[in-house]
Design a protein around this motif. Sequence first.
Motif, PDB file in Angstrom:
ATOM      1  N   MET A 140       0.700  -3.333 -12.529  1.00  0.00           N
ATOM      2  CA  MET A 140       1.611  -3.335 -11.680  1.00  0.00           C
ATOM      3  C   MET A 140       1.148  -3.493 -10.236  1.00  0.00           C
ATOM      4  O   MET A 140       1.587  -3.985  -9.405  1.00  0.00           O
ATOM      5  N   VAL A 141      -0.015  -2.491  -9.899  1.00  0.00           N
ATOM      6  CA  VAL A 141      -0.542  -2.707  -8.480  1.00  0.00           C
ATOM      7  C   VAL A 141      -1.147  -4.177  -8.223  1.00  0.00           C
ATOM      8  O   VAL A 141      -0.834  -4.331  -7.406  1.00  0.00           O
ATOM      9  N   LEU A 145      10.226  -0.693   5.735  1.00  0.00           N
ATOM     10  CA  LEU A 145      11.153   0.395   4.934  1.00  0.00           C
ATOM     11  C   LEU A 145      12.040  -0.230   3.797  1.00  0.00           C
ATOM     12  O   LEU A 145      12.281   0.107   2.928  1.00  0.00           O
ATOM     13  N   THR A 146      12.196  -1.329   4.225  1.00  0.00           N
ATOM     14  CA  THR A 146      13.262  -2.162   3.308  1.00  0.00           C
ATOM     15  C   THR A 146      12.497  -2.613   2.002  1.00  0.00           C
ATOM     16  O   THR A 146      12.645  -2.336   0.846  1.00  0.00           O
ATOM     17  N   LEU A 147      11.288  -3.104   2.075  1.00  0.00           N
ATOM     18  CA  LEU A 147      10.389  -3.332   1.085  1.00  0.00           C
ATOM     19  C   LEU A 147       9.777  -2.235   0.175  1.00  0.00           C
ATOM     20  O   LEU A 147       9.927  -2.078  -1.045  1.00  0.00           O
ATOM     21  N   VAL A 148       9.583  -0.994   0.788  1.00  0.00           N
ATOM     22  CA  VAL A 148       9.158   0.387   0.349  1.00  0.00           C
ATOM     23  C   VAL A 148      10.337   0.677  -0.403  1.00  0.00           C
ATOM     24  O   VAL A 148      10.129   1.295  -1.634  1.00  0.00           O
ATOM     25  N   ALA A 149      11.603   0.942  -0.079  1.00  0.00           N
ATOM     26  CA  ALA A 149      12.729   1.719  -0.431  1.00  0.00           C
ATOM     27  C   ALA A 149      12.993   0.616  -1.865  1.00  0.00           C
ATOM     28  O   ALA A 149      13.130   1.341  -2.962  1.00  0.00           O
ATOM     29  N   MET A 178       4.234   4.213 -14.144  1.00  0.00           N
ATOM     30  CA  MET A 178       3.461   5.573 -14.108  1.00  0.00           C
ATOM     31  C   MET A 178       4.040   6.817 -14.851  1.00  0.00           C
ATOM     32  O   MET A 178       3.232   7.356 -15.464  1.00  0.00           O
ATOM     33  N   ARG A 179       5.167   6.923 -14.772  1.00  0.00           N
ATOM     34  CA  ARG A 179       5.734   8.067 -15.353  1.00  0.00           C
ATOM     35  C   ARG A 179       5.887   7.897 -16.880  1.00  0.00           C
ATOM     36  O   ARG A 179       5.740   8.643 -17.725  1.00  0.00           O
ATOM     37  N   SER A 180       6.264   6.693 -17.256  1.00  0.00           N
ATOM     38  CA  SER A 180       6.182   6.108 -18.747  1.00  0.00           C
ATOM     39  C   SER A 180       4.842   6.524 -19.238  1.00  0.00           C
ATOM     40  O   SER A 180       4.647   6.949 -20.450  1.00  0.00           O
ATOM     41  N   VAL A 183       0.953  -1.445   0.034  1.00  0.00           N
ATOM     42  CA  VAL A 183      -0.035   0.117  -0.054  1.00  0.00           C
ATOM     43  C   VAL A 183       0.578   1.120  -0.061  1.00  0.00           C
ATOM     44  O   VAL A 183       0.467   2.238  -0.894  1.00  0.00           O
ATOM     45  N   LEU A 184       1.902   1.412   0.867  1.00  0.00           N
ATOM     46  CA  LEU A 184       2.856   2.437   0.964  1.00  0.00           C
ATOM     47  C   LEU A 184       3.589   2.457  -0.393  1.00  0.00           C
ATOM     48  O   LEU A 184       3.814   3.740  -0.851  1.00  0.00           O
ATOM     49  N   TYR A 185       3.995   1.481  -0.931  1.00  0.00           N
ATOM     50  CA  TYR A 185       5.048   2.015  -2.126  1.00  0.00           C
ATOM     51  C   TYR A 185       4.073   2.083  -3.359  1.00  0.00           C
ATOM     52  O   TYR A 185       4.619   2.857  -4.245  1.00  0.00           O
ATOM     53  N   SER A 186       3.212   1.608  -3.381  1.00  0.00           N
ATOM     54  CA  SER A 186       2.276   1.776  -4.703  1.00  0.00           C
ATOM     55  C   SER A 186       1.680   3.312  -4.433  1.00  0.00           C
ATOM     56  O   SER A 186       1.637   3.885  -5.651  1.00  0.00           O
ATOM     57  N   ALA A 187       1.280   3.730  -3.342  1.00  0.00           N
ATOM     58  CA  ALA A 187       0.758   5.066  -3.289  1.00  0.00           C
ATOM     59  C   ALA A 187       2.120   6.187  -3.649  1.00  0.00           C
ATOM     60  O   ALA A 187       1.739   7.117  -4.264  1.00  0.00           O
ATOM     61  N   LEU A 188       3.300   5.628  -2.924  1.00  0.00           N
ATOM     62  CA  LEU A 188       4.288   6.573  -2.995  1.00  0.00           C
ATOM     63  C   LEU A 188       4.834   6.614  -4.765  1.00  0.00           C
ATOM     64  O   LEU A 188       5.152   7.500  -5.065  1.00  0.00           O
ATOM     65  N   GLY A 189       4.826   5.380  -5.141  1.00  0.00           N
ATOM     66  CA  GLY A 189       5.298   5.351  -6.784  1.00  0.00           C
ATOM     67  C   GLY A 189       4.282   6.276  -7.869  1.00  0.00           C
ATOM     68  O   GLY A 189       4.741   6.801  -8.541  1.00  0.00           O
ATOM     69  N   LEU A 190       2.967   5.896  -7.278  1.00  0.00           N
ATOM     70  CA  LEU A 190       1.862   6.851  -8.240  1.00  0.00           C
ATOM     71  C   LEU A 190       1.932   8.233  -8.093  1.00  0.00           C
ATOM     72  O   LEU A 190       2.064   8.953  -9.185  1.00  0.00           O
ATOM     73  N   TRP A 191       2.202   8.745  -6.640  1.00  0.00           N
ATOM     74  CA  TRP A 191       2.373  10.105  -6.572  1.00  0.00           C
ATOM     75  C   TRP A 191       3.631  10.618  -7.032  1.00  0.00           C
ATOM     76  O   TRP A 191       3.551  11.892  -7.859  1.00  0.00           O
ATOM     77  N   LEU A 192       4.995   9.905  -6.838  1.00  0.00           N
ATOM     78  CA  LEU A 192       6.201  10.453  -7.454  1.00  0.00           C
ATOM     79  C   LEU A 192       6.153  10.328  -9.028  1.00  0.00           C
ATOM     80  O   LEU A 192       6.652  11.347  -9.650  1.00  0.00           O
ATOM     81  N   GLY A 193       5.496   9.223  -9.672  1.00  0.00           N
ATOM     82  CA  GLY A 193       5.591   9.231 -10.862  1.00  0.00           C
ATOM     83  C   GLY A 193       4.809  10.098 -11.731  1.00  0.00           C
ATOM     84  O   GLY A 193       5.212  10.544 -12.802  1.00  0.00           O
ATOM     85  N   THR A 194       3.700  10.607 -11.117  1.00  0.00           N
ATOM     86  CA  THR A 194       2.947  11.477 -11.784  1.00  0.00           C
ATOM     87  C   THR A 194       3.678  13.068 -11.626  1.00  0.00           C
ATOM     88  O   THR A 194       3.453  13.635 -12.759  1.00  0.00           O
ATOM     89  N   ARG A 195       4.010  13.278 -10.484  1.00  0.00           N
ATOM     90  CA  ARG A 195       4.781  14.599 -10.360  1.00  0.00           C
ATOM     91  C   ARG A 195       6.019  14.645 -11.512  1.00  0.00           C
ATOM     92  O   ARG A 195       6.319  15.697 -11.998  1.00  0.00           O
ATOM     93  N   SER A 196       6.598  13.612 -11.442  1.00  0.00           N
ATOM     94  CA  SER A 196       7.976  13.410 -12.310  1.00  0.00           C
ATOM     95  C   SER A 196       7.497  13.500 -13.897  1.00  0.00           C
ATOM     96  O   SER A 196       8.261  14.250 -14.664  1.00  0.00           O
ATOM     97  N   ALA A 197       6.835  12.907 -14.300  1.00  0.00           N
ATOM     98  CA  ALA A 197       6.252  12.865 -15.598  1.00  0.00           C
ATOM     99  C   ALA A 197       5.437  14.335 -15.973  1.00  0.00           C
ATOM    100  O   ALA A 197       5.843  14.961 -17.143  1.00  0.00           O
TER     101      ALA A 197
END
Length: 353
Positions: A282-283, A226-230, A240-242, A138-152
């Motif tokens: 991916m999710v 933290l290990t799994l999220v990182a 998401m960015r692509s 849940v944490l790394y999916s939400a983080l990846g979606l948010w950061l991927g959207t902002r980066s793109a």
Amino acid sequence: MTTASTPAGVARAEEARATDGAPRTGVGSGYLRHAAGKLGGALVSLFAVLVTSFFLFRIIPGDPVKAMTHGVPTSAEQLATLRRQFGLDLPLWQQFADYCAKALTGDLGTSFQFRAPVGELIAAKLPATLLLTGVAVVLYSALGLWLGTRSAWRHGGLGDRVNTGIALTLWSVPSFWLGLLLIIVFSVGMGPIPGLFPTGGMESGTGETGFAYVLDVAHHLVLPVLTLVAVGYAQTLLVMRSSLLDEMGGDYLTTARAKGLRDDEVRRRHAVPNALLPTVTMVFINLGHVAAGSILVETVFSWPGLGGLFYQALSVPDLPLVQGLFVVFAGAMILMNLLADLLYPLLDPRVGR
């Protein structure tokens, strides 16, 4: 002359009367065909998993009976009795037939090592794995979606370069190595950094109850999560960015801006929903990993879940337990992929027609 009296109008009226009341093949029937095909494919995949799980682990070196009796004086007759007790003296085809017949009824066999039903062992360890990997996914999916959207959306900028660089770096790091590093720094302590978190396990075992027990488990969760999220968020970020970069050149975004929509509204209401389809895959794949857990991370942090149980089963090898865990892990992935396939037509009507 009215439109209905023209030859074209008469033809349209006759066509409407001819098709009135006939079954129509619209999105509903197309979706049912799509769902039936995906369900059939999932069943075939599950059967392939049963076949693979049986024969794959038969090639693991080592004799399970000798491993179970290691260090204990055992005669040849006793070894033969154990092989007969566990069905290892039967021909391979008969072992496979018995295995498939029992698997269809939910019986995954009896563990050589623990002398207990495999289903009960998996059920006992499953909650710990669901807690650890569920929180992480849940944490790394939400983080990846948010950061991927902002980066793109701001691609080429400093934030995009920093986010992508950090994600690629962490994605290339082995999870067990990162886990050991976090233990050294934050559990044992290094230099001015004191030991803040436990080195392993799920609880301290001091008899806490209620809210104190919840805090204790959360304290033990920090480093493995933290290990799994990182390690895990990078994949979601890059997909998401692509996907969003591919959508950003669409004419419909130009039209939305021409209608006066603000940039944030264009991104939220138009660009992101259309870029979600690959990310949904991916999710759901990540959700499939929830049941499988992480063998390396659970082993490093001594987490009492399915990953650690799988490691114990491989060390014997405990064939029924290894096979049962393999079926559960693969079955979870097949189920999540099936759910993703069934969800696609709801997100994009073009799929499944």
